[in-house]
Design a protein around this motif. Structure first.
Motif, mmCIF file in Angstrom:
data_model
loop_
_atom_site.group_PDB
_atom_site.id
_atom_site.type_symbol
_atom_site.label_atom_id
_atom_site.label_comp_id
_atom_site.label_asym_id
_atom_site.label_seq_id
_atom_site.Cartn_x
_atom_site.Cartn_y
_atom_site.Cartn_z
ATOM 1 N N LEU A 84 30.218 10.449 64.697
ATOM 2 C CA LEU A 84 30.898 11.205 65.756
ATOM 3 C C LEU A 84 30.364 12.625 65.849
ATOM 4 N N GLU A 85 30.130 13.083 67.058
ATOM 5 C CA GLU A 85 29.836 14.487 67.275
ATOM 6 C C GLU A 85 31.143 15.269 67.192
ATOM 7 N N ARG A 86 31.032 16.551 66.851
ATOM 8 C CA ARG A 86 32.244 17.361 66.722
ATOM 9 C C ARG A 86 32.995 17.433 68.065
ATOM 10 N N ALA A 87 32.246 17.507 69.154
ATOM 11 C CA ALA A 87 32.880 17.583 70.470
ATOM 12 C C ALA A 87 33.664 16.302 70.777
ATOM 13 N N GLU A 88 33.149 15.166 70.331
ATOM 14 C CA GLU A 88 33.827 13.895 70.572
ATOM 15 C C GLU A 88 35.133 13.825 69.787
ATOM 16 N N LEU A 89 35.089 14.297 68.529
ATOM 17 C CA LEU A 89 36.306 14.310 67.715
ATOM 18 C C LEU A 89 37.327 15.272 68.299
ATOM 19 N N SER A 90 36.850 16.395 68.834
ATOM 20 C CA SER A 90 37.737 17.368 69.477
ATOM 21 C C SER A 90 38.453 16.728 70.671
ATOM 22 N N ALA A 91 37.691 15.982 71.476
ATOM 23 C CA ALA A 91 38.275 15.335 72.649
ATOM 24 C C ALA A 91 39.301 14.273 72.247
ATOM 25 N N ARG A 92 39.031 13.538 71.183
ATOM 26 C CA ARG A 92 39.942 12.467 70.766
ATOM 27 C C ARG A 92 41.248 13.014 70.184
ATOM 28 N N THR A 93 41.160 14.148 69.502
ATOM 29 C CA THR A 93 42.342 14.667 68.792
ATOM 30 C C THR A 93 43.068 15.767 69.552
ATOM 31 N N GLY A 94 42.381 16.362 70.546
ATOM 32 C CA GLY A 94 42.983 17.465 71.274
ATOM 33 C C GLY A 94 42.902 18.787 70.525
ATOM 34 N N ILE A 95 42.172 18.826 69.422
ATOM 35 C CA ILE A 95 41.997 20.075 68.672
ATOM 36 C C ILE A 95 40.809 20.826 69.250
ATOM 37 N N ASN A 96 41.023 22.088 69.543
ATOM 38 C CA ASN A 96 39.994 22.931 70.142
ATOM 39 C C ASN A 96 38.689 22.855 69.341
ATOM 40 N N LEU A 97 37.550 22.821 70.053
ATOM 41 C CA LEU A 97 36.248 22.658 69.406
ATOM 42 C C LEU A 97 35.961 23.783 68.411
ATOM 43 N N SER A 98 36.243 25.006 68.794
ATOM 44 C CA SER A 98 35.980 26.126 67.883
ATOM 45 C C SER A 98 36.890 26.060 66.658
ATOM 46 N N GLN A 99 38.148 25.627 66.868
ATOM 47 C CA GLN A 99 39.067 25.465 65.741
ATOM 48 C C GLN A 99 38.583 24.355 64.806
ATOM 49 N N LEU A 100 38.072 23.278 65.374
ATOM 50 C CA LEU A 100 37.557 22.174 64.569
ATOM 51 C C LEU A 100 36.350 22.635 63.745
ATOM 52 N N PHE A 101 35.512 23.458 64.342
ATOM 53 C CA PHE A 101 34.368 24.026 63.612
ATOM 54 C C PHE A 101 34.854 24.821 62.403
ATOM 55 N N ARG A 102 35.868 25.658 62.615
ATOM 56 C CA ARG A 102 36.396 26.486 61.517
ATOM 57 C C ARG A 102 37.037 25.604 60.436
ATOM 58 N N ILE A 103 37.723 24.553 60.857
ATOM 59 C CA ILE A 103 38.353 23.640 59.892
ATOM 60 C C ILE A 103 37.298 22.998 59.001
ATOM 61 N N GLU A 104 36.243 22.474 59.629
ATOM 62 C CA GLU A 104 35.201 21.779 58.872
ATOM 63 C C GLU A 104 34.467 22.706 57.917
ATOM 64 N N ASN A 105 34.413 23.958 58.239
ATOM 65 C CA ASN A 105 33.694 24.908 57.396
ATOM 66 C C ASN A 105 34.615 25.704 56.478
ATOM 67 N N GLY A 106 35.869 25.243 56.356
ATOM 68 C CA GLY A 106 36.795 25.861 55.418
ATOM 69 C C GLY A 106 37.236 27.259 55.803
ATOM 70 N N GLN A 107 37.158 27.568 57.092
ATOM 71 C CA GLN A 107 37.476 28.916 57.559
ATOM 72 C C GLN A 107 38.868 29.015 58.185
ATOM 73 N N SER A 108 39.580 27.889 58.206
ATOM 74 C CA SER A 108 40.886 27.905 58.852
ATOM 75 C C SER A 108 41.891 27.104 58.021
ATOM 76 N N VAL A 109 43.102 27.647 57.908
ATOM 77 C CA VAL A 109 44.178 26.929 57.220
ATOM 78 C C VAL A 109 44.735 25.877 58.168
ATOM 79 N N LEU A 110 44.818 24.629 57.725
ATOM 80 C CA LEU A 110 45.314 23.554 58.572
ATOM 81 C C LEU A 110 46.831 23.447 58.454
ATOM 82 N N ASN A 111 47.454 23.104 59.553
ATOM 83 C CA ASN A 111 48.875 22.748 59.474
ATOM 84 C C ASN A 111 48.991 21.235 59.343
ATOM 85 N N ASN A 112 50.173 20.769 59.040
ATOM 86 C CA ASN A 112 50.354 19.333 58.787
ATOM 87 C C ASN A 112 50.052 18.478 60.018
ATOM 88 N N TYR A 113 50.322 19.033 61.237
ATOM 89 C CA TYR A 113 50.031 18.286 62.456
ATOM 90 C C TYR A 113 48.529 18.024 62.562
#
Length: 411
Positions: free
Chosen positions: A24-53
């Motif tokens: 999966l490309e990151r953009a495809e995962l973003s589209a499937r989950t509704g999580i913003n692409l830039s936020q998904l980038f930060r999540i994958e690189n350990g730059q963002s605290v995730l919430n349970n949702y």
């Protein structure tokens, strides 16, 4: 289990690995989950605290089971750290025990970063073969998976294993490039080993001056670390270097020193290698009667095709019975890859036993032309000396001068 409290860099890496495994490309995962692409980038690189949702929706989409987050993570990481220390000091048997402990933890742990560390170790160290490794698409994909989750020393260790893979494939320039990149780390724990493998690859690449400089650096580093196994291996290689320069007495003194240290360290493999090198020195000095006693001692510790060649060649020069010589050739050939120059040298003895000197000279010229393309020129030393001896016996003076020049280039 509240996964959100787990270290965000490891959660992010797990998500990234799982996404890549599924193509999966990151953009495809973003589209499937509704999580913003830039936020998904930060999540994958350990730059963002995730919430349970976010965790729930990403884990559901990527089919990640929360059970992978457990106390086993810290335990497996501890095993890995101990493996690194053991590897540095050559504690192979201890690491086999650690490997077994790690395997027991892997069955329900396949999405964690530590699991991929072990995949790398097993892959690069030859435990996993390319044929049965269908689970992982390629060597490069594994490197991508672990790159962001490894500490500097872990990256160095994988670099060393990868360089060993390249060396086995005769890709010495690639191995050298990988090892040089390992020198950029601020962690010097593996520095001696990196220097040592740079030495071996520069040697295979016929860059002998650079090889010698890295052997010297490796010895100095091992002394700083009190790494006596590394010191012993370097001393043994200084003996090999001296023998190639024709300084046989000096070479023998290095080998005997290595044997003494190896005996203290109870390292039978190093003792065997040192005795083997002593038998090779005797061949170079043309003291053929002394070859078998040294090779016999080596055989107490190692079972190597080179030993059988040394004995077969010495017996050939001593004009022992053909049956005895053939016996050692057959034993040796079963222990040697057909692509190895040693296999060609066995074939040379077989040929020489049944042909005239003139025919053998022609055979040697053909063989040298073939093997020089794929072998370190130092490995051709014996074939050159044999050719020189035959040419001198046949009084082919002009050719003698040419071969003498080649031998001088080798040394």
């Amino acid at each position: 289990m509240d996964v959100s409290k787990y270290p965000r860099d490891k959660i992010g890496l797990l998500i990234k690995i799982s996404r890549m495994e599924q193509g999966l490309e990151r953009a495809e995962l973003s589209a499937r989950t509704g999580i913003n692409l830039s936020q998904l980038f930060r999540i994958e690189n350990g730059q963002s605290v995730l919430n349970n949702y976010e965790i729930d929706i990403l884990f559901d989409e990527l089919l990640i089971d929360k059970k992978h987050f457990s106390q086993k993570d810290s335990y497996l990481n501890m095993i890995f750290d101990q493996y690194v220390d053991n590897y540095i000091y050559g504690l192979k048997l201890d690491n086999e025990i650690l490997m077994k402990q790690a395997y027991e933890l892997e069955s329900d742990y396949e999405c964690s970063i530590n699991y991929y560390k072990w995949v790398c170790l097993k892959y690069f160290d030859g435990v996993i073969s390319r044929q049965n490794d269908d689970k992982f698409l390629s060597l490069e994909s594994i490197i991508v998976k672990v790159k962001g989750g490894f500490s500097p020393i872990e990256q160095q260790l994988c670099g060393i294993f990868l360089s060993l893979r390249k060396s086995r494939e005769y890709k010495y320039n690639e191995a050298i490039s990988i090892l040089n990149s390992c020198l950029n780390s601020n962690d010097n724990k593996l520095l001696g080993i990196i220097y040592y493998y740079l030495f071996t690859n520069y040697t295979q690449n016929n860059e002998n001056d650079l090889a010698y400089s890295f052997l010297t650096k490796a010895l100095d580093q091992f002394k700083l670390e009190n790494n006596f196994i590394g010191i012993t291996e370097c001393i043994c290689h200084f003996g090999v270097y001296s023998s190639r320069k024709g300084a046989y007495k000096l070479a023998e003194s290095y080998f005997y020193e290595a044997i003494k240290l190896a005996r203290i360290l109870n390292k039978e493999n190093l003792m065997g290698i040192s005795y083997y090198n002593l038998s090779w020195c005797k061949i170079c000095e043309k003291k053929y009667d002394d070859v078998y006693p040294m090779a016999e001692k080596a055989m107490q510790y190692i079972d190597d095709g080179d030993l059988y060649f040394n004995i077969a060649f010495a017996y050939y020069k001593l004009r022992k019975s053909k049956d005895l010589i053939i016996e050692y050739i057959k034993k040796g050939k079963t222990r040697v890859n057909k692509k190895n120059i040693l296999y060609e040298e066995f074939s040379y003895i077989e040929y020489a036993l049944d042909h005239t000197k003139e025919e053998t000279v022609s055979y040697l010229y053909t063989m040298l032309h073939k093997v020089e393309k794929k072998a370190n020129r130092d490995d051709c030393f014996l074939l050159f000396t044999e050719l020189l001896d035959l040419l001198e016996e046949l009084h082919r003076t002009e050719e003698v001068v040419i071969i003498q020049k080649s031998l001088m280039e080798l040394s």
